[in-house]
Design an enzyme around this catalytic site. Sequence first.
Site, PDB file in Angstrom:
ATOM      1  N   ASN A   9      19.304  -9.199 -14.029  1.00 17.29           N
ATOM      2  CA  ASN A   9      19.844  -7.973 -14.194  1.00 17.29           C
ATOM      3  C   ASN A   9      20.780  -7.723 -13.148  1.00 17.29           C
ATOM      4  O   ASN A   9      20.513  -7.514 -11.886  1.00 17.29           O
ATOM      5  CB  ASN A   9      18.733  -6.743 -14.051  1.00 17.29           C
ATOM      6  CG  ASN A   9      19.367  -5.589 -13.930  1.00 17.29           C
ATOM      7  OD1 ASN A   9      20.376  -4.998 -14.224  1.00 17.29           O
ATOM      8  ND2 ASN A   9      18.360  -4.469 -13.667  1.00 17.29           N
ATOM      9  N   TRP A  10      22.184  -7.777 -13.213  1.00 16.32           N
ATOM     10  CA  TRP A  10      23.312  -7.901 -12.413  1.00 16.32           C
ATOM     11  C   TRP A  10      23.409  -6.515 -11.933  1.00 16.32           C
ATOM     12  O   TRP A  10      24.177  -6.325 -10.861  1.00 16.32           O
ATOM     13  CB  TRP A  10      24.565  -8.365 -12.882  1.00 16.32           C
ATOM     14  CG  TRP A  10      24.300  -9.958 -13.066  1.00 16.32           C
ATOM     15  CD1 TRP A  10      23.118 -10.903 -12.915  1.00 16.32           C
ATOM     16  CD2 TRP A  10      25.573 -10.728 -13.800  1.00 16.32           C
ATOM     17  NE1 TRP A  10      23.587 -11.907 -13.504  1.00 16.32           N
ATOM     18  CE2 TRP A  10      24.744 -12.136 -13.870  1.00 16.32           C
ATOM     19  CE3 TRP A  10      26.619 -10.772 -14.021  1.00 16.32           C
ATOM     20  CZ2 TRP A  10      25.603 -13.144 -14.265  1.00 16.32           C
ATOM     21  CZ3 TRP A  10      27.554 -11.487 -14.523  1.00 16.32           C
ATOM     22  CH2 TRP A  10      26.719 -12.704 -14.685  1.00 16.32           C
ATOM     23  N   LYS A  11      22.974  -5.363 -12.506  1.00 13.58           N
ATOM     24  CA  LYS A  11      23.247  -4.030 -12.340  1.00 13.58           C
ATOM     25  C   LYS A  11      24.896  -3.968 -12.146  1.00 13.58           C
ATOM     26  O   LYS A  11      25.394  -4.458 -12.879  1.00 13.58           O
ATOM     27  CB  LYS A  11      22.363  -3.786 -11.038  1.00 13.58           C
ATOM     28  CG  LYS A  11      21.132  -3.971 -10.953  1.00 13.58           C
ATOM     29  CD  LYS A  11      20.270  -3.541  -9.893  1.00 13.58           C
ATOM     30  CE  LYS A  11      18.766  -3.764 -10.041  1.00 13.58           C
ATOM     31  NZ  LYS A  11      17.878  -3.169  -8.987  1.00 13.58           N
ATOM     32  N   GLU A 167       7.721  -3.018 -13.452  1.00  9.12           N
ATOM     33  CA  GLU A 167       8.687  -2.977 -11.956  1.00  9.12           C
ATOM     34  C   GLU A 167       8.164  -1.775 -11.295  1.00  9.12           C
ATOM     35  O   GLU A 167       8.690  -0.574 -11.263  1.00  9.12           O
ATOM     36  CB  GLU A 167      10.196  -3.012 -12.217  1.00  9.12           C
ATOM     37  CG  GLU A 167      10.726  -3.622 -13.395  1.00  9.12           C
ATOM     38  CD  GLU A 167      12.279  -3.871 -12.939  1.00  9.12           C
ATOM     39  OE1 GLU A 167      12.616  -5.171 -12.630  1.00  9.12           O
ATOM     40  OE2 GLU A 167      12.918  -2.967 -13.292  1.00  9.12           O
ATOM     41  N   SER A 212      11.998  -7.394  -6.384  1.00  5.34           N
ATOM     42  CA  SER A 212      12.190  -8.583  -5.389  1.00  5.34           C
ATOM     43  C   SER A 212      11.726  -9.859  -5.605  1.00  5.34           C
ATOM     44  O   SER A 212      10.736 -10.632  -4.881  1.00  5.34           O
ATOM     45  CB  SER A 212      11.353  -7.852  -3.992  1.00  5.34           C
ATOM     46  OG  SER A 212      12.094  -6.772  -3.775  1.00  5.34           O
ATOM     47  N   GLY A 233      16.725  -8.809 -10.304  1.00  8.68           N
ATOM     48  CA  GLY A 233      17.937  -8.029  -9.635  1.00  8.68           C
ATOM     49  C   GLY A 233      18.962  -8.994  -8.632  1.00  8.68           C
ATOM     50  O   GLY A 233      19.478  -9.954  -9.004  1.00  8.68           O
ATOM     51  N   GLY A 234      18.486  -8.470  -7.407  1.00  8.37           N
ATOM     52  CA  GLY A 234      19.309  -9.234  -6.344  1.00  8.37           C
ATOM     53  C   GLY A 234      19.480 -10.578  -6.449  1.00  8.37           C
ATOM     54  O   GLY A 234      20.678 -11.265  -6.244  1.00  8.37           O
TER      55      GLY A 234
HETATM   56  P1  PGA Z   1      15.421  -6.633  -7.368  1.00 11.56           P
HETATM   57  O1  PGA Z   1      15.624  -5.730  -8.730  1.00 11.56           O
HETATM   58  O2  PGA Z   1      15.159  -7.810  -7.969  1.00 11.56           O
HETATM   59  O3  PGA Z   1      16.530  -6.696  -6.747  1.00 11.56           O
HETATM   60  O4  PGA Z   1      14.234  -5.939  -6.709  1.00 11.56           O
HETATM   61  C1  PGA Z   1      15.029  -5.818  -9.778  1.00 11.56           C
HETATM   62  C2  PGA Z   1      15.168  -4.830 -11.012  1.00 11.56           C
HETATM   63  O5  PGA Z   1      15.575  -3.727 -10.474  1.00 11.56           O
HETATM   64  O6  PGA Z   1      15.285  -5.193 -12.060  1.00 11.56           O
END
Ligand code: PGA
Length: 251
Positions: A9-11, A167, A212, A233-234
């Site tokens: 998920n690149w946001k 999540e 995370s 995400g990150g």
């Molecule tokens: P994160 O985000 O891996 O940066 O914690 C996960 C997400 O929001 O899908």
Amino acid sequence: MRKPLIAGNWKMNKTAAEAAELVTILKEKLAGIDEVEIAVCPPAVNLVPVYNIISGTNLKLGAQNMYWEESGAYTGEVSGPMLKEVGTTYVILGHSERREYFKESDEDVNKKALAAFKFGLKPIICVGETLEEREAGKTLDKVRGQVKAGLRAFSREEVIETVIAYEPIWAIGTGRNATAEDANEVIKYIRELVREDFGDAADQMRIQYGGSVKPSNIAELMAQPEIDGALVGGASLDADSFVQIVEGARK
Ligand code: PGA
């Protein structure tokens, strides 16, 4: 056997040029992996350039949101048919950031999910509790409400096509992940909730963990029986770390 899904998920990250650079590396380094399904979810404007690079490979395309109407006067929104036509397979719905910043309700998420099916897309429905809720012992209640409302009026076949991403909000982008055992417990509970309404379709539905996820914790998460992959995400923004996460998810 449920095939794990690792989705990035690149946001709101990566311009078209940066997105192209990232997926060009990913498609090369992840070529041939079949036991894990892999998806990248760029911002809507970059779905087309990313699909042009990954089309015909083992990488699938996901969107981060959609509106439930097919077309019309909904300024700023993107519809299911638009996503489908450009090669999208998955659509993330009800991410906690959308729920919090854009005030999406469980009902909105449900309407979007039903529309996703109508237009040939598979939803990744996000659920999870805040730190406050966790500390007050309300994790399961929160998740129960989100799952029951999110899957309202689904058919059995639709449940099988659905992915739920558990999540915990306090673990998103904080570097603080749930322990693998805790994540497994909640995911097991989610599967039981789905079983209440949809019987053994629950055994075919994939439930991911997100929050995370990184190369150093993916193996322990994947070692849990109920965890069917991760929404990342990150760590999905960097080619090396995303590749290591996919590698770590190969059981
Ligand atoms: P994160 O985000 O891996 O940066 O914690 C996960 C997400 O929001 O899908």
